[in-house]
Design a protein around this motif. Sequence first.
Motif, PDB file in Angstrom:
ATOM      1  N   ASP A 215      51.811  30.066  26.098  1.00  0.00           N
ATOM      2  CA  ASP A 215      53.034  30.777  25.731  1.00  0.00           C
ATOM      3  C   ASP A 215      52.820  32.274  25.505  1.00  0.00           C
ATOM      4  O   ASP A 215      53.680  32.946  24.919  1.00  0.00           O
ATOM      5  CB  ASP A 215      53.662  30.143  24.489  1.00  0.00           C
ATOM      6  CG  ASP A 215      52.691  30.039  23.309  1.00  0.00           C
ATOM      7  OD1 ASP A 215      51.514  30.419  23.477  1.00  0.00           O
ATOM      8  OD2 ASP A 215      53.113  29.591  22.230  1.00  0.00           O
ATOM      9  N   VAL A 216      51.687  32.819  25.978  1.00  0.00           N
ATOM     10  CA  VAL A 216      51.430  34.249  25.885  1.00  0.00           C
ATOM     11  C   VAL A 216      51.225  34.792  27.303  1.00  0.00           C
ATOM     12  O   VAL A 216      50.399  34.269  28.048  1.00  0.00           O
ATOM     13  CB  VAL A 216      50.186  34.555  25.022  1.00  0.00           C
ATOM     14  CG1 VAL A 216      49.960  36.068  24.938  1.00  0.00           C
ATOM     15  CG2 VAL A 216      50.330  33.966  23.628  1.00  0.00           C
ATOM     16  N   PRO A 217      51.950  35.818  27.711  1.00  0.00           N
ATOM     17  CA  PRO A 217      51.781  36.381  29.053  1.00  0.00           C
ATOM     18  C   PRO A 217      50.359  36.913  29.262  1.00  0.00           C
ATOM     19  O   PRO A 217      49.722  37.400  28.317  1.00  0.00           O
ATOM     20  CB  PRO A 217      52.808  37.516  29.104  1.00  0.00           C
ATOM     21  CG  PRO A 217      53.798  37.186  28.042  1.00  0.00           C
ATOM     22  CD  PRO A 217      53.041  36.482  26.962  1.00  0.00           C
ATOM     23  N   VAL A 218      49.902  36.834  30.505  1.00  0.00           N
ATOM     24  CA  VAL A 218      48.524  37.211  30.840  1.00  0.00           C
ATOM     25  C   VAL A 218      48.531  38.200  32.006  1.00  0.00           C
ATOM     26  O   VAL A 218      49.279  38.022  32.975  1.00  0.00           O
ATOM     27  CB  VAL A 218      47.692  35.969  31.224  1.00  0.00           C
ATOM     28  CG1 VAL A 218      46.293  36.383  31.697  1.00  0.00           C
ATOM     29  CG2 VAL A 218      47.610  34.994  30.054  1.00  0.00           C
ATOM     30  N   ILE A 219      47.699  39.219  31.912  1.00  0.00           N
ATOM     31  CA  ILE A 219      47.437  40.113  33.038  1.00  0.00           C
ATOM     32  C   ILE A 219      45.960  39.984  33.361  1.00  0.00           C
ATOM     33  O   ILE A 219      45.101  40.374  32.560  1.00  0.00           O
ATOM     34  CB  ILE A 219      47.791  41.587  32.726  1.00  0.00           C
ATOM     35  CG1 ILE A 219      49.288  41.729  32.416  1.00  0.00           C
ATOM     36  CG2 ILE A 219      47.437  42.473  33.916  1.00  0.00           C
ATOM     37  CD1 ILE A 219      49.663  41.452  30.985  1.00  0.00           C
ATOM     38  N   ALA A 220      45.631  39.379  34.483  1.00  0.00           N
ATOM     39  CA  ALA A 220      44.242  39.183  34.888  1.00  0.00           C
ATOM     40  C   ALA A 220      43.692  40.460  35.499  1.00  0.00           C
ATOM     41  O   ALA A 220      44.391  41.160  36.254  1.00  0.00           O
ATOM     42  CB  ALA A 220      44.144  38.030  35.886  1.00  0.00           C
ATOM     43  N   MET A 221      42.426  40.761  35.191  1.00  0.00           N
ATOM     44  CA  MET A 221      41.772  41.979  35.648  1.00  0.00           C
ATOM     45  C   MET A 221      40.416  41.637  36.248  1.00  0.00           C
ATOM     46  O   MET A 221      39.693  40.763  35.744  1.00  0.00           O
ATOM     47  CB  MET A 221      41.577  42.941  34.471  1.00  0.00           C
ATOM     48  CG  MET A 221      42.833  43.241  33.673  1.00  0.00           C
ATOM     49  SD  MET A 221      43.943  44.400  34.484  1.00  0.00           S
ATOM     50  CE  MET A 221      43.096  45.941  34.130  1.00  0.00           C
ATOM     51  N   SER A 222      40.056  42.355  37.299  1.00  0.00           N
ATOM     52  CA  SER A 222      38.742  42.168  37.904  1.00  0.00           C
ATOM     53  C   SER A 222      37.693  43.006  37.185  1.00  0.00           C
ATOM     54  O   SER A 222      38.017  43.872  36.359  1.00  0.00           O
ATOM     55  CB  SER A 222      38.782  42.559  39.382  1.00  0.00           C
ATOM     56  OG  SER A 222      39.022  43.947  39.521  1.00  0.00           O
ATOM     57  N   VAL A 223      36.419  42.746  37.507  1.00  0.00           N
ATOM     58  CA  VAL A 223      35.313  43.581  37.047  1.00  0.00           C
ATOM     59  C   VAL A 223      34.519  44.045  38.260  1.00  0.00           C
ATOM     60  O   VAL A 223      34.553  43.412  39.317  1.00  0.00           O
ATOM     61  CB  VAL A 223      34.392  42.840  36.058  1.00  0.00           C
ATOM     62  CG1 VAL A 223      35.153  42.416  34.819  1.00  0.00           C
ATOM     63  CG2 VAL A 223      33.724  41.636  36.720  1.00  0.00           C
ATOM     64  N   ASN A 224      33.822  45.132  38.091  1.00  0.00           N
ATOM     65  CA  ASN A 224      32.949  45.645  39.149  1.00  0.00           C
ATOM     66  C   ASN A 224      31.541  45.790  38.590  1.00  0.00           C
ATOM     67  O   ASN A 224      31.237  46.780  37.914  1.00  0.00           O
ATOM     68  CB  ASN A 224      33.461  46.980  39.670  1.00  0.00           C
ATOM     69  CG  ASN A 224      32.615  47.511  40.823  1.00  0.00           C
ATOM     70  OD1 ASN A 224      31.596  46.915  41.185  1.00  0.00           O
ATOM     71  ND2 ASN A 224      33.023  48.625  41.414  1.00  0.00           N
ATOM     72  N   PRO A 225      30.645  44.822  38.855  1.00  0.00           N
ATOM     73  CA  PRO A 225      29.290  44.883  38.316  1.00  0.00           C
ATOM     74  C   PRO A 225      28.462  46.038  38.865  1.00  0.00           C
ATOM     75  O   PRO A 225      27.405  46.362  38.312  1.00  0.00           O
ATOM     76  CB  PRO A 225      28.682  43.534  38.737  1.00  0.00           C
ATOM     77  CG  PRO A 225      29.832  42.663  39.066  1.00  0.00           C
ATOM     78  CD  PRO A 225      30.882  43.580  39.597  1.00  0.00           C
ATOM     79  N   LYS A 226      28.930  46.664  39.943  1.00  0.00           N
ATOM     80  CA  LYS A 226      28.163  47.756  40.545  1.00  0.00           C
ATOM     81  C   LYS A 226      28.452  49.115  39.902  1.00  0.00           C
ATOM     82  O   LYS A 226      27.763  50.090  40.182  1.00  0.00           O
ATOM     83  CB  LYS A 226      28.431  47.805  42.046  1.00  0.00           C
ATOM     84  CG  LYS A 226      27.920  46.563  42.780  1.00  0.00           C
ATOM     85  CD  LYS A 226      28.138  46.647  44.277  1.00  0.00           C
ATOM     86  CE  LYS A 226      27.601  45.394  44.957  1.00  0.00           C
ATOM     87  NZ  LYS A 226      27.818  45.429  46.431  1.00  0.00           N
ATOM     88  N   LEU A 227      29.469  49.176  39.078  1.00  0.00           N
ATOM     89  CA  LEU A 227      29.694  50.396  38.313  1.00  0.00           C
ATOM     90  C   LEU A 227      28.626  50.527  37.234  1.00  0.00           C
ATOM     91  O   LEU A 227      27.982  49.544  36.848  1.00  0.00           O
ATOM     92  CB  LEU A 227      31.072  50.368  37.649  1.00  0.00           C
ATOM     93  CG  LEU A 227      32.302  50.389  38.549  1.00  0.00           C
ATOM     94  CD1 LEU A 227      33.556  50.302  37.696  1.00  0.00           C
ATOM     95  CD2 LEU A 227      32.324  51.627  39.426  1.00  0.00           C
ATOM     96  N   THR A 228      28.448  51.723  36.718  1.00  0.00           N
ATOM     97  CA  THR A 228      27.557  51.892  35.576  1.00  0.00           C
ATOM     98  C   THR A 228      28.246  51.344  34.323  1.00  0.00           C
ATOM     99  O   THR A 228      29.484  51.279  34.255  1.00  0.00           O
ATOM    100  CB  THR A 228      27.214  53.369  35.346  1.00  0.00           C
ATOM    101  OG1 THR A 228      28.417  54.064  34.956  1.00  0.00           O
ATOM    102  CG2 THR A 228      26.635  54.002  36.611  1.00  0.00           C
TER     103      THR A 228
END
Length: 260
Positions: free
Chosen positions: A123-136
């Motif tokens: 019952d809580v809205p979600v915004i999914a986000m990616s990650v980039n392991p190649k960033l510092t």
Amino acid sequence: MIPSFFIAHGAPLLAIEDNPYTQFLGTLGRTLPRPKAIVLFSAHWESAVQRVSDVDTYETIYDFGGFPEALYRIQYPARGSQTITEDIKDLFTKQGIPFDVETKRGLDHGAWVVLRMLYPEVDVPVIAMSVNPKLTPEEQYQIGKSLAELREKDVLIIGSGGTVHNLRALKWAEDEGQVDAWALGFDEWLESRLQDWDTASLFTYESEAPYASQAVPPYGNEHFVPLFYAMGAADDGQTAKLVHRSYRYGNLSHSVWQFG
């Protein structure tokens, strides 16, 4: 202002288990201030450019194999929030952070295993986000920092992964609370640096931390880096608190860090 969190999602089996860690996450969800929405960076969604979800209702992704059938029957049909997605797009644009919008991808188990324990009623809205392991680490921290003001709008920001996550080192037959010395040594180093908000050491953890190559193997750093996104989101307060830590299979860390 609502804190941000780094939460270990462990093995997929957590979704159907009842143990001290799953009980802790259930309690955490009930005791936190009610969030308007959740922004979640998952170790299981990697991309070269930051991706931001704009999804009405998420499908449930079963991004694993060989587990009990009960896992594949779980559904977590969270809805999105176009309003918060627009806020994120505006913040990234103002701060020069490149991004793409994702309109189809569902929630992977790095997201729904954690969310289902925190908010089982979906019952809580979600915004999914990616990650980039190649960033510092500093770049990952800056992405989280760019979203810090969302916390003032009662948005809960979560990084989902694991501080010690080396699949090749797991001892599946050992689940009685034993902890490998190298896993504990890394986590204790991390604890001291996080509590001091020592970003200089944290950003160079690969050379600074004891047992770093075992705890965060080069092939698996995607599980560690959500920590920096969650930490950056609390840069305005710069306080860190370890609220849970336990281990499974000899060295798989179930750490939960609260920032801000």
